[in-house]
Design a protein around this motif. Structure first.
Motif, PDB file in Angstrom:
ATOM      1  N   GLY A   1      -3.740   1.478   3.013  1.00 12.85           N
ATOM      2  CA  GLY A   1      -2.882   1.669   4.165  1.00 12.85           C
ATOM      3  C   GLY A   1      -1.444   1.366   3.804  1.00 12.85           C
ATOM      4  N   VAL A   2      -0.560   2.342   3.985  1.00 13.79           N
ATOM      5  CA  VAL A   2       0.877   2.165   3.752  1.00 13.79           C
ATOM      6  C   VAL A   2       1.473   1.788   5.108  1.00 13.79           C
ATOM      7  CG1 VAL A   2       3.008   3.258   2.986  1.00 13.79           C
ATOM      8  CG2 VAL A   2       0.825   3.883   1.920  1.00 13.79           C
ATOM      9  N   VAL A   3       2.119   0.611   5.178  1.00 11.23           N
ATOM     10  CA  VAL A   3       2.566   0.059   6.456  1.00 11.23           C
ATOM     11  C   VAL A   3       4.088   0.003   6.533  1.00 11.23           C
ATOM     12  CG1 VAL A   3       2.468  -1.966   7.973  1.00 11.23           C
ATOM     13  CG2 VAL A   3       0.465  -1.335   6.594  1.00 11.23           C
ATOM     14  N   GLY A   4       4.608   0.340   7.714  1.00  4.48           N
ATOM     15  CA  GLY A   4       6.042   0.240   7.972  1.00  4.48           C
ATOM     16  C   GLY A   4       6.286   0.254   9.469  1.00  4.48           C
ATOM     17  N   ILE A   5       7.541   0.443   9.855  1.00  4.28           N
ATOM     18  CA  ILE A   5       7.868   0.542  11.275  1.00  4.28           C
ATOM     19  C   ILE A   5       8.200   1.996  11.608  1.00  4.28           C
ATOM     20  CG2 ILE A   5       8.616  -1.858  11.451  1.00  4.28           C
ATOM     21  CD1 ILE A   5      11.542  -0.803  11.557  1.00  4.28           C
ATOM     22  N   SER A   6       7.953   2.367  12.843  1.00  2.00           N
ATOM     23  CA  SER A   6       8.144   3.751  13.269  1.00  2.00           C
ATOM     24  C   SER A   6       9.628   4.110  13.375  1.00  2.00           C
ATOM     25  CB  SER A   6       7.477   3.966  14.627  1.00  2.00           C
ATOM     26  OG  SER A   6       8.201   3.274  15.635  1.00  2.00           O
TER      27      SER A   6
ATOM     28  N   GLN B   1      15.188   2.922  15.276  1.00  2.00           N
ATOM     29  CA  GLN B   1      16.284   3.339  16.155  1.00  2.00           C
ATOM     30  C   GLN B   1      16.645   2.220  17.136  1.00  2.00           C
ATOM     31  OE1 GLN B   1      14.568   6.926  17.724  1.00  2.00           O
ATOM     32  NE2 GLN B   1      15.399   8.209  16.082  1.00  2.00           N
ATOM     33  N   GLN B   2      15.631   1.527  17.652  1.00  2.00           N
ATOM     34  CA  GLN B   2      15.871   0.430  18.583  1.00  2.00           C
ATOM     35  C   GLN B   2      16.559  -0.750  17.898  1.00  2.00           C
ATOM     36  OE1 GLN B   2      15.185   0.594  22.039  1.00  2.00           O
ATOM     37  NE2 GLN B   2      14.996   2.714  21.374  1.00  2.00           N
ATOM     38  N   LEU B   3      16.195  -0.996  16.643  1.00  2.00           N
ATOM     39  CA  LEU B   3      16.787  -2.112  15.899  1.00  2.00           C
ATOM     40  C   LEU B   3      18.235  -1.850  15.512  1.00  2.00           C
ATOM     41  CD1 LEU B   3      13.901  -3.143  13.492  1.00  2.00           C
ATOM     42  CD2 LEU B   3      14.987  -4.606  15.201  1.00  2.00           C
ATOM     43  N   GLY B   4      18.552  -0.612  15.215  1.00  2.00           N
ATOM     44  CA  GLY B   4      19.878  -0.306  14.689  1.00  2.00           C
ATOM     45  C   GLY B   4      19.879  -0.491  13.174  1.00  2.00           C
ATOM     46  N   ASP B   5      21.049  -0.762  12.608  1.00  6.62           N
ATOM     47  CA  ASP B   5      21.174  -0.858  11.150  1.00  6.62           C
ATOM     48  C   ASP B   5      20.378  -2.031  10.595  1.00  6.62           C
ATOM     49  OD1 ASP B   5      22.827   1.348  11.079  1.00  6.62           O
ATOM     50  OD2 ASP B   5      24.670   0.163  11.159  1.00  6.62           O
ATOM     51  N   VAL B   6      19.358  -1.718   9.798  1.00  8.02           N
ATOM     52  CA  VAL B   6      18.523  -2.752   9.188  1.00  8.02           C
ATOM     53  C   VAL B   6      19.278  -3.353   8.006  1.00  8.02           C
ATOM     54  CG1 VAL B   6      16.338  -3.233   8.032  1.00  8.02           C
ATOM     55  CG2 VAL B   6      16.406  -1.647   9.968  1.00  8.02           C
TER      56      VAL B   6
END
Length: 125
Positions: free
Chosen positions: A20-25, A30-35
């Protein structure tokens, strides 16, 4: 063809070669803004579905990333740890966080497919 599933917390898991390759959608990034920071779990760590697994920080907030399924961490994306902006550029591709050896592939059936996740996003207003 890879199968991608989503959680209500906006993590995804894409199954490739039994892992399983895991990340955020895309929605989450978009909700977080600049990571600006990403920290994956250590290789070898056993995670249960729902466990806090990783951290993603942006200019707006810090967010835990929860394990969408149970398994053992077999790889981390060091490229994202050194260049966290990859999550904003390509959340579902190069912006993955870690890979899990799936403990119970049946857990995937409890997650949303792309169509169900898209419908879920519409309910968030």
């Amino acid at each position: 063809m890879s199968q991608i599933r989503y959680t209500k917390d906006h993590e995804y898991v894409r199954v490739e070669d039994g892992e399983g390759v895991v990340g955020i959608s895309k929605h989450a990034q978009q909700q977080l803004g600049d990571v600006v920071f990403a920290e994956a779990p250590p290789i070898g760590k056993a995670l249960k579905k729902g466990d806090p697994a990783a951290v993603v920080e942006s200019v707006k907030a810090a967010s835990d990333v929860f394990a969408p399924v149970s398994g053992e961490v077999v790889a981390v994306n060091s490229e994202v740890e050194s260049t966290p902006g990859l999550i904003n550029e390509d959340a579902l591709g190069r912006g993955w966080l870690f890979r899990l050896k799936l403990a119970d592939p049946a857990e995937l059936s409890a997650l949303m497919d792309e169509s169900a996740y898209s419908d879920y996003l519409k309910t968030l207003g």
